[in-house]
Every structure is written in C-alpha cells, then in structure tokens.
Motif scaffolding. Structure first.
Motif, short mmCIF file in Angstrom:
data_model
loop_
_atom_site.label_atom_id
_atom_site.label_comp_id
_atom_site.label_asym_id
_atom_site.label_seq_id
_atom_site.Cartn_x
_atom_site.Cartn_y
_atom_site.Cartn_z
N TYR A 26 -39.18 -0.45 -10.56
CA TYR A 26 -40.13 -0.01 -9.54
C TYR A 26 -39.56 1.17 -8.75
O TYR A 26 -38.40 1.16 -8.32
CB TYR A 26 -40.43 -1.16 -8.58
N ILE A 263 -50.86 -3.79 -9.03
CA ILE A 263 -49.41 -3.62 -9.14
C ILE A 263 -48.68 -4.96 -9.24
O ILE A 263 -47.77 -5.11 -10.06
CB ILE A 263 -48.89 -2.81 -7.94
N MET A 270 -50.84 -1.83 -15.62
CA MET A 270 -50.39 -0.64 -14.91
C MET A 270 -50.31 0.58 -15.81
O MET A 270 -50.85 1.65 -15.52
CB MET A 270 -49.05 -0.90 -14.23
N ASP A 275 -51.63 2.62 -12.92
CA ASP A 275 -51.54 1.78 -11.71
C ASP A 275 -52.86 1.80 -10.92
O ASP A 275 -52.87 1.50 -9.73
CB ASP A 275 -50.41 2.26 -10.77
N SER A 298 -47.49 5.70 -14.74
CA SER A 298 -47.27 4.66 -13.76
C SER A 298 -46.50 5.23 -12.58
O SER A 298 -45.26 5.25 -12.57
CB SER A 298 -46.49 3.49 -14.39
N GLN A 300 -45.90 4.00 -9.84
CA GLN A 300 -45.03 2.99 -9.22
C GLN A 300 -43.72 2.80 -9.99
O GLN A 300 -42.83 2.09 -9.52
CB GLN A 300 -45.78 1.65 -9.14
#
Length: 334
Positions: A26, A263, A270, A275, A298, A300
């Motif tokens: 992440y 998420i 995602m 996402d 993504s 994130q």
C-alpha cells in the motif's frame, strides 16, 4: 471468441481464478487538485474517455452533462440513523410524499395480478385492472387488517381474511358481510384509499401524496435521457432476490453509493478498476449518478497509468464487454 458455444467462464482470463496476481504494498494516494476539487492521483476526467470514444455519435448528451457537488466531508448527526423520532419524520416527509418504484409491469401482466409493496409500516396494493394499473392502501377499512399478506395472481377481489369484507380490484366496495348489522357504514368504506400510480420504461411507481407532481417531472430529463439507450421497457425480471438487513435504510443505501470501500472491502477489484479512482458523482435534481470508467492501475499501490495506457485499457474493456454481451444475447456494447 465468445460465440456462445461455451459458458463465458470457460475462456482463459475471464474468470477471477485465472486473472493475473499482482502483489504490491500500500502506498498512500496523495491526490491532486482539479478544476472540480481534489481527486485521486490516478483520476482521469470522464470527458477524456468520451472525447476519445470510437463512436462519439452514439454518446447521449446526458453522458456529458456534469453537476458535481462540492467536495469535502459533511458532518451528519448519528441521530438520523437510530432515533425513532427521525424515522417517523422520514415516513411523513419522504415515504408518504415521494415517488418510489414498487414493481415492474411484468410482475403484474394480467388483470387480477397484484403486488404488495411495503415501506416502513405502510403497505400498498399495486394491481392490474381492466382499466390499467392502480394502487390502493393495503388495509381493510373495518378493523385495519392487511387485505393481502403477499403478492399474487388472478385475483377477482380483495377480501379481508378477518371478517370477510371485500373490495373490487378498482378499490370500490363489493360487499360487507352481514351488512344489516352495520347500518350507515357503506358510504364510509365505499372506496379503498387510492394511491397515485404512474409507469416509466416498464417500472411501476407509486406516490401516496395526492398532490404530488408528475412522475417524469420528479425523475427529471437528464435521468430519463441517460437510461433511454438501456431499453428498460423491453426487459423482464429473470430472478427476484431480496434480503432483509437489520440496519437503517440509509446505512444500506450509502454502502452502494460510494466506491471508497473498494480499497478494503473488495481489494480483488482494485487492479481491474484503478481502485475506482475514476468514479465520478453528479446530482441532477432528485437523481444522482455515480459513473465509473474502468482502467487498470492502482493509485493506492503506486501503479500509475499514462492517458494512452488508460485509454487503451478502457477500449479493451469495452471490446471484452461487447463480446460478453453477444455471447449472452444481451444488449450490444460499443
């Protein structure tokens, strides 16, 4: 290709178990400022995809209309979710005053077919009569017992299972059992309380408020134009699935009105949808729209795409959806 000979899940890469696994840690999405406010760092303006559509002549004007509300959190008292006093206010000012979808016309195709629509403590009968679809309060005017506990077909009358008083499909009084014992009552119970009813694209809407404006005025032109290509009037119900949830209705509705939970709740989605960073919200009168333009990546997890990559993936997604629709005999996709 998807020719319909085999189930779609038999094709490589089309089933969740066959999708490529990408594991990445992440990384906070720092976001970026746009003309409409702060958005995800991986956000692409919906207009970009519309402007680069391969069939721009097929895009309804409604798809290009925008009306975003100002961003930022709004504090809402938790009283709205659990206090009975607020629930009672909602019943009086929402459920007794607004147009609400009760059923589909194909659920009551023939004269005598009826649908029981319940909201809060209120219950209504939506019935097909010889003159068209009508709606009444689902309550016996004698002792207040429900006339019908569930939906049904081919009914000739609405007879109360308590004492046998009966009304015709149009809501007019048919008979009072042992009426000689109820002098002067007939006029007071001559008609079941009527409810406003209108249809749109095969959906049946009711409104308990006799002074309510027309349904189409409530839905609004943008909403109707947006859904016109869907051909809802030619659809039918293949399966009817419902679930009773022990929660305030707003908690349930709000869970399906935002993409923020993807998420943590649906992490497997995602990469397939960026996402949901491309989700765009617009509000037009009584109708709100959440539009999402799929493109891998993504934010994130620090997996970013260029505009060219996002457009290429968006078109590939459209091609895959078109093949899926053709295989399933559904509506064509561009």
């Amino acid at each position: 290709c998807f020719d319909g000979a085999k189930p779609v899940t038999h094709f490589p890469g089309t089933h969740m178990d066959e999708m490529t696994r990408i594991v990445a840690p992440y990384q906070p999405d720092t976001g970026r400022e746009t003309e409409e406010g702060w958005r995800s760092k991986g956000f692409f303006d919906p207009q970009f995809f519309l402007d680069n559509d391969r069939h721009p002549e097929s895009i309804p004007d409604a798809y290009r209309q925008r009306n975003s509300l100002p961003g930022g959190p709004k504090r809402i008292s938790t009283d709205r979710y659990w206090k009975k006093e607020f629930h009672d206010l909602e019943v009086e000012h929402i459920w007794k005053k607004t147009w609400q979808m009760a059923c589909r016309e194909d659920e009551i195709p023939n004269v005598g077919d009826y649908y029981v629509y319940d909201i809060a403590h209120l219950s209504y009968l939506v019935v097909r009569t010889a003159e068209g679809v009508r709606a009444h309060q689902n309550i016996c005017l004698h002792r207040g017992r429900l006339l019908k506990d569930c939906s049904g077909r081919g009914e000739k009358e609405f007879r109360c299972p308590y004492h046998g008083w009966a009304w015709n499909l149009d809501g007019s009084l048919k008979e009072i059992t042992t009426e000689w014992d109820f002098p002067g009552v007939r006029q007071e119970v001559a008609q079941l309380p009527a409810v406003r009813v209108e249809t749109w694209e095969g959906f049946v809407f009711i409104n308990p408020d006799p002074d309510a404006g027309p349904l189409e005025e409530f839905l609004g032109p943008v909403m109707m134009a947006h859904y016109k290509p869907y051909g809802f009037d030619h659809r039918y119900i293949q399966a009817n699935v419902s679930k009773q949830i022990r929660a305030n209705w707003k908690v349930v509705m709000e869970a399906f009105m935002e993409a923020y939970h993807i998420i943590a709740t649906h992490p497997h989605q995602m990469l397939a949808s960026g996402d949901l960073s491309n989700t765009h919200y617009d509000v037009f009168g009584n109708w709100g729209r959440a539009a999402q333009y799929p493109s891998p990546g993504s934010p994130q997890r620090g997996i970013m795409l260029t505009k060219e990559e996002a457009l290429a993936q968006h078109r590939a997604s459209a091609d895959g959806q078109k093949a899926f629709n053709l295989a399933k005999g559904s509506i064509p996709a561009r």
